[in-house]
Design a protein around this motif. Structure first.
Motif, PDB file in Angstrom:
ATOM      1  N   ILE A  45     112.899 -31.282  93.607  1.00 22.84           N
ATOM      2  CA  ILE A  45     111.749 -30.458  93.273  1.00 22.84           C
ATOM      3  C   ILE A  45     111.869 -29.108  93.982  1.00 22.84           C
ATOM      4  CG2 ILE A  45     110.025 -32.170  92.575  1.00 22.84           C
ATOM      5  CD1 ILE A  45     109.103 -32.311  95.455  1.00 22.84           C
ATOM      6  N   HIS A  46     112.689 -29.061  95.016  1.00 24.35           N
ATOM      7  CA  HIS A  46     113.042 -27.777  95.614  1.00 24.35           C
ATOM      8  C   HIS A  46     114.473 -27.455  95.195  1.00 24.35           C
ATOM      9  CE1 HIS A  46     109.938 -29.466  98.304  1.00 24.35           C
ATOM     10  NE2 HIS A  46     109.457 -28.232  98.188  1.00 24.35           N
ATOM     11  N   PHE A  47     114.836 -26.203  95.356  1.00 26.09           N
ATOM     12  CA  PHE A  47     116.150 -25.778  94.903  1.00 26.09           C
ATOM     13  C   PHE A  47     116.887 -25.092  96.042  1.00 26.09           C
ATOM     14  CE2 PHE A  47     118.869 -22.432  93.320  1.00 26.09           C
ATOM     15  CZ  PHE A  47     119.610 -23.071  92.337  1.00 26.09           C
ATOM     16  N   THR A  48     118.134 -25.469  96.243  1.00 27.00           N
ATOM     17  CA  THR A  48     118.902 -24.822  97.303  1.00 27.00           C
ATOM     18  C   THR A  48     120.372 -24.730  96.914  1.00 27.00           C
ATOM     19  OG1 THR A  48     119.606 -24.946  99.584  1.00 27.00           O
ATOM     20  CG2 THR A  48     119.220 -27.026  98.497  1.00 27.00           C
ATOM     21  N   LEU A  49     121.059 -23.734  97.455  1.00 29.35           N
ATOM     22  CA  LEU A  49     122.496 -23.594  97.201  1.00 29.35           C
ATOM     23  C   LEU A  49     123.307 -24.038  98.417  1.00 29.35           C
ATOM     24  CD1 LEU A  49     122.762 -20.233  95.260  1.00 29.35           C
ATOM     25  CD2 LEU A  49     123.315 -22.496  94.408  1.00 29.35           C
ATOM     26  N   ARG A  50     122.598 -24.653  99.385  1.00 34.36           N
ATOM     27  CA  ARG A  50     123.242 -25.033 100.637  1.00 34.36           C
ATOM     28  C   ARG A  50     124.483 -25.906 100.429  1.00 34.36           C
ATOM     29  NH1 ARG A  50     122.059 -25.325 106.053  1.00 34.36           N
ATOM     30  NH2 ARG A  50     122.817 -27.432 106.323  1.00 34.36           N
ATOM     31  N   GLY A  51     124.378 -26.839  99.489  1.00 30.83           N
ATOM     32  CA  GLY A  51     125.508 -27.734  99.231  1.00 30.83           C
ATOM     33  C   GLY A  51     126.762 -26.953  98.905  1.00 30.83           C
ATOM     34  N   TYR A  52     126.603 -25.984  98.001  1.00 34.96           N
ATOM     35  CA  TYR A  52     127.760 -25.182  97.591  1.00 34.96           C
ATOM     36  C   TYR A  52     128.236 -24.297  98.732  1.00 34.96           C
ATOM     37  CZ  TYR A  52     126.947 -26.857  92.898  1.00 34.96           C
ATOM     38  OH  TYR A  52     126.813 -27.670  91.813  1.00 34.96           O
ATOM     39  N   GLU A  53     127.254 -23.729  99.463  1.00 33.37           N
ATOM     40  CA  GLU A  53     127.647 -22.861 100.591  1.00 33.37           C
ATOM     41  C   GLU A  53     128.494 -23.637 101.592  1.00 33.37           C
ATOM     42  OE1 GLU A  53     123.994 -21.321 102.125  1.00 33.37           O
ATOM     43  OE2 GLU A  53     123.704 -20.041 100.369  1.00 33.37           O
ATOM     44  N   GLN A  54     128.008 -24.847 101.923  1.00 29.36           N
ATOM     45  CA  GLN A  54     128.752 -25.644 102.903  1.00 29.36           C
ATOM     46  C   GLN A  54     130.096 -26.084 102.368  1.00 29.36           C
ATOM     47  OE1 GLN A  54     125.755 -28.584 104.048  1.00 29.36           O
ATOM     48  NE2 GLN A  54     126.141 -27.912 106.140  1.00 29.36           N
ATOM     49  N   LEU A  55     130.127 -26.374 101.083  1.00 32.79           N
ATOM     50  CA  LEU A  55     131.389 -26.813 100.466  1.00 32.79           C
ATOM     51  C   LEU A  55     132.441 -25.713 100.579  1.00 32.79           C
ATOM     52  CD1 LEU A  55     132.684 -29.090  98.689  1.00 32.79           C
ATOM     53  CD2 LEU A  55     132.068 -27.669  96.743  1.00 32.79           C
ATOM     54  N   PHE A  56     132.051 -24.510 100.192  1.00 34.03           N
ATOM     55  CA  PHE A  56     133.033 -23.431 100.183  1.00 34.03           C
ATOM     56  C   PHE A  56     133.264 -22.856 101.568  1.00 34.03           C
ATOM     57  CE2 PHE A  56     131.408 -23.303  95.744  1.00 34.03           C
ATOM     58  CZ  PHE A  56     132.568 -23.789  95.177  1.00 34.03           C
TER      59      PHE A  56
ATOM     60  N   SER B  72     123.180 -31.707  93.455  1.00 40.94           N
ATOM     61  CA  SER B  72     123.987 -30.718  94.159  1.00 40.94           C
ATOM     62  C   SER B  72     123.116 -29.531  94.575  1.00 40.94           C
ATOM     63  CB  SER B  72     125.152 -30.257  93.285  1.00 40.94           C
ATOM     64  OG  SER B  72     124.683 -29.484  92.211  1.00 40.94           O
ATOM     65  N   PHE B  73     121.952 -29.392  93.924  1.00 41.41           N
ATOM     66  CA  PHE B  73     121.018 -28.303  94.282  1.00 41.41           C
ATOM     67  C   PHE B  73     119.840 -28.825  95.099  1.00 41.41           C
ATOM     68  CE2 PHE B  73     122.914 -26.817  90.232  1.00 41.41           C
ATOM     69  CZ  PHE B  73     123.535 -25.682  90.725  1.00 41.41           C
ATOM     70  N   MET B  74     119.944 -30.085  95.556  1.00 37.27           N
ATOM     71  CA  MET B  74     118.774 -30.705  96.178  1.00 37.27           C
ATOM     72  C   MET B  74     118.831 -30.573  97.692  1.00 37.27           C
ATOM     73  SD  MET B  74     117.185 -34.293  95.151  1.00 37.27           S
ATOM     74  CE  MET B  74     117.831 -35.671  96.017  1.00 37.27           C
ATOM     75  N   PRO B  75     117.768 -30.030  98.300  1.00 38.35           N
ATOM     76  CA  PRO B  75     117.757 -29.966  99.760  1.00 38.35           C
ATOM     77  C   PRO B  75     117.645 -31.367 100.376  1.00 38.35           C
ATOM     78  CG  PRO B  75     115.701 -29.136  98.857  1.00 38.35           C
ATOM     79  CD  PRO B  75     116.564 -29.468  97.699  1.00 38.35           C
ATOM     80  N   GLU B  76     118.138 -31.479 101.598  1.00 42.09           N
ATOM     81  CA  GLU B  76     118.195 -32.784 102.264  1.00 42.09           C
ATOM     82  C   GLU B  76     116.808 -33.442 102.383  1.00 42.09           C
ATOM     83  OE1 GLU B  76     121.047 -33.938 102.495  1.00 42.09           O
ATOM     84  OE2 GLU B  76     120.808 -35.721 103.712  1.00 42.09           O
ATOM     85  N   ILE B  77     115.764 -32.621 102.507  1.00 46.32           N
ATOM     86  CA  ILE B  77     114.403 -33.186 102.651  1.00 46.32           C
ATOM     87  C   ILE B  77     114.048 -33.997 101.412  1.00 46.32           C
ATOM     88  CG2 ILE B  77     112.034 -32.616 103.358  1.00 46.32           C
ATOM     89  CD1 ILE B  77     113.152 -29.621 103.411  1.00 46.32           C
ATOM     90  N   ASP B  78     114.335 -33.437 100.258  1.00 49.43           N
ATOM     91  CA  ASP B  78     114.035 -34.145  99.017  1.00 49.43           C
ATOM     92  C   ASP B  78     114.807 -35.449  98.939  1.00 49.43           C
ATOM     93  OD1 ASP B  78     112.455 -32.084  98.375  1.00 49.43           O
ATOM     94  OD2 ASP B  78     113.449 -31.577  96.468  1.00 49.43           O
TER      95      ASP B  78
END
Lengths: 325, 289
Positions: free
Chosen positions: B62-73, B47-53
């Protein structure tokens, strides 16, 4: 009404149980008796209303409408359609019964071995117990999401395929092929074995340790303890687990969340290999075929009833203690 | 063993053997726990994984992102879905244990003619599969105009709160000494007071068990709400995940996983907080059932 109750129950509780036959009753005693009955009845009234409105009435209505077609009585039209025209019927019933027959015993056996491990007398065992039970409380849609992804193909970055591939075992089809879907769904049951683990643990807890000590003195080994003490003493729970397990498995709708709409029928899986009765009922409902769906539901009811009946009829192996021989 | 051991040595070897067994037990349990948690650890990780990974075929980020949660909400109605679900859950968590214990009190403590027959009727409903009554209930509720509201998922629970729960409460109440109630009767307590102030507080373990059951079942249920919710603005969380994320599909894996995490956090939290009591309660329920 509350005041009446107050007066009457106060008087009647103080008296010891009266002999049943009383030739004459004073009006006051009659009234007291009526109020007592009314109190009990009114406390139960919510659930009595509930089962009539939300269980019996709808069940009867479903039965009636299963004999109808286009709002007119056409006795066995739906049942005839089901068994002579509908190409899905036998597949759907076969899948459901097969799944129940395999997954329920599988879950029980797995839960047993899990309970053996969760019963080790070591520090921090309750933490392990909790971790093993955790998958059971994850909501179905959430675990559906995870398992859909985990069983995905390599192209979809499926975790199991990554692991298998790294071990040199190639790519597996899991939910994507007709011949592997059912096995995959049953394999998914591993992660819900925590539910039956708990029931086994409580069974272990209820077996008097005297029995094991006596057996040990007589030179019994672990396997003999299992087959002669643990299993016989746990039969009521095994039986309970079998009954509730079969009733639940026959109504299984898990394919809705693991294969969703990816194949011919919603929740049907590849080549309808995971098409279950409850899912078919939902699909017929969504097509607006309420009467046909009701007929299907009643056949499911009959199957559930048959399974329960067979279990109860063959329940002589269940041991309820000496007193109830 | 040919050479006889001194008591001290024997003691030491026994202790060593116990250590070995304990180590084996810990290893076995740890392996099991890892297998059992693996899917859910993956869910949280991804859920914290960027699409590239994800596209590179990694299992854990190995990278960290909150994009998933941002898009969800960022979905327009997500807060509504959450509030809808919370309303249903809170209502049922309060109503189901209360209704079930109220009716069970009649079957366990009050004596009236027809009681056993009525109780048998209540238990008989356990045999009716849910899908049998589902369609007539749908027709009933839609004729009342209750579709797309939480009413079909809450109001029926006021009527008894589930046969199995009544059964559990009745069993539990049979185990409570009757003398307490007798004493309070002499002190002038009426039947409602006896139920509410004497019996109910003593039912705490089973109250908790039923309340948590009500929580997990109404929080995670997607099958029943699916019949009643047709308006995408009014879904519950589970229906929204099912229809929006699973059927329509989302563009990024992390959004789906974030939805799963959001769905699981609350049940997991409740479970962790009440863990010990709950497992005992499940055992009580299992034995009694």
């Amino acid at each position: 009404m509350q005041e009446n109750v107050n007066v009457s129950t106060g008087a009647e509780r103080a008296a010891p149980p009266q002999p049943p036959a009383q030739p004459t009753l004073t009006p006051a005693a009659k009234k007291r008796r009526a109020v007592k009955w009314l109190t009990g009845f009114l406390f139960a009234l919510p659930v009595l209303l509930g089962i009539v409105i939300f269980n019996f009435y709808p069940a009867i209505q479903a039965l009636v409408s299963s004999f109808m077609h286009d709002d007119k009585f056409e006795w066995f039209y739906n049942y005839e359609t089901m068994f002579s025209f509908d190409p899905d019927t036998f597949k759907v019933f076969g899948n459901t019964v097969f799944y129940a027959l395999v997954s329920v015993p599988f879950g029980l056996v797995l839960g047993y071995f899990l309970a053996l491990a969760a019963n080790f007398k070591i520090k921090g065992i309750s933490v392990y117990r909790m971790l093993l039970y955790l998958p059971v409380i994850i909501p179905g849609v959430a675990s559906g999401l995870v398992f859909t992804y985990m069983f995905g193909s390599l192209a979809h970055n499926g975790a199991f395929n990554h692991i298998l591939n790294a071990m040199g075992l190639g790519e597996w089809s899991f939910f994507e092929a007709e011949n592997s879907s059912m096995a995959t769904l049953i394999f998914m049951g591993v992660w819900s074995a925590g539910g039956s683990m708990i029931i086994w643990l409580s069974a272990f807890k209820n077996i008097p340790s005297v029995l094991y000590e006596a057996a040990k003195l007589d030179g019994a080994n672990a396997l003999q303890c299992l087959t002669h003490i643990t299993i016989p003493m746990s039969t009521p729970l095994i039986f309970y687990n079998l009954v509730t397990g079969f009733i639940a498995a026959l109504q299984c709708t898990t394919p809705l969340v693991v294969v969703g709409g990816r194949f011919d029928h919603m929740g049907g899986g590849a080549g309808d290999s995971l098409y279950f009765i409850s899912v078919k009922i939902l699909n017929e409902f969504n097509y607006g075929l309420y009467e046909y769906a009701s007929a299907l539901a009643f056949v499911l009811f009959a199957v559930v009833g048959l399974f329960t009946l067979v279990l109860f009829k063959t329940s002589r192996w269940v041991y309820y203690g000496e007193d109830k021989e | 063993m040919t050479r006889s051991l001194s008591p001290q040595e024997r003691n030491r070897s026994a202790r060593r053997q116990r250590h070995v067994i304990e180590a084996l037990q810990y290893t076995c349990l740890t392996v099991l726990a890892i297998i059992f948690l693996f899917p859910f650890l993956l869910m949280v990780g991804q859920s914290f994984m960027p699409e590239i990974d994800f596209q590179r075929g990694l299992l854990f980020p190995i990278h960290f992102t909150l994009r998933g949660y941002e898009q969800l909400f960022a979905q327009p109605n997500y807060l509504n879905y959450f509030l809808n679900t919370v309303f249903i859950v809170v209502f049922n968590v309060v109503a189901m244990p209360l209704a079930a214990s109220f009716c069970a009190y009649s079957f366990a403590r009050l004596k009236w003619k027809g009681r056993e027959l009525c109780f048998a009727m209540v238990l008989s409903t356990l045999m009716i599969p849910g899908v049998v009554t589902q369609i007539p209930l749908y027709l009933l509720f839609s004729s009342l105009g209750w579709t797309n509201t939480p009413l079909p998922l809450t109001i029926p629970n006021l009527f008894g709160g589930g046969a199995i729960n009544i059964f559990l409460f009745r069993q539990f109440m049979h185990g409570i000494p009757y003398e307490l109630e007798e004493a309070s009767t002499i002190d002038g307590a009426n039947v409602f007071q006896r139920y509410f102030f004497i019996t109910l507080p003593l039912c705490k373990p089973i109250l908790l068990f039923v309340a948590v059951g009500a929580f997990t079942s109404s929080w995670g249920d997607y099958f029943q709400p699916m019949f009643y919710y047709t308006d995408p603005e009014k879904y519950t969380l589970a229906v929204a995940i099912y229809k929006v994320v699973m059927l329509d599909g989302v563009s990024e894996n992390s959004v789906a996983m974030a939805a799963g995490v959001f769905m699981s956090v609350l049940p997991a939290l409740v479970f962790f907080l009440l863990q010990r009591k709950l497992i005992d309660g499940i055992m009580v329920g299992a034995v009694k059932g």
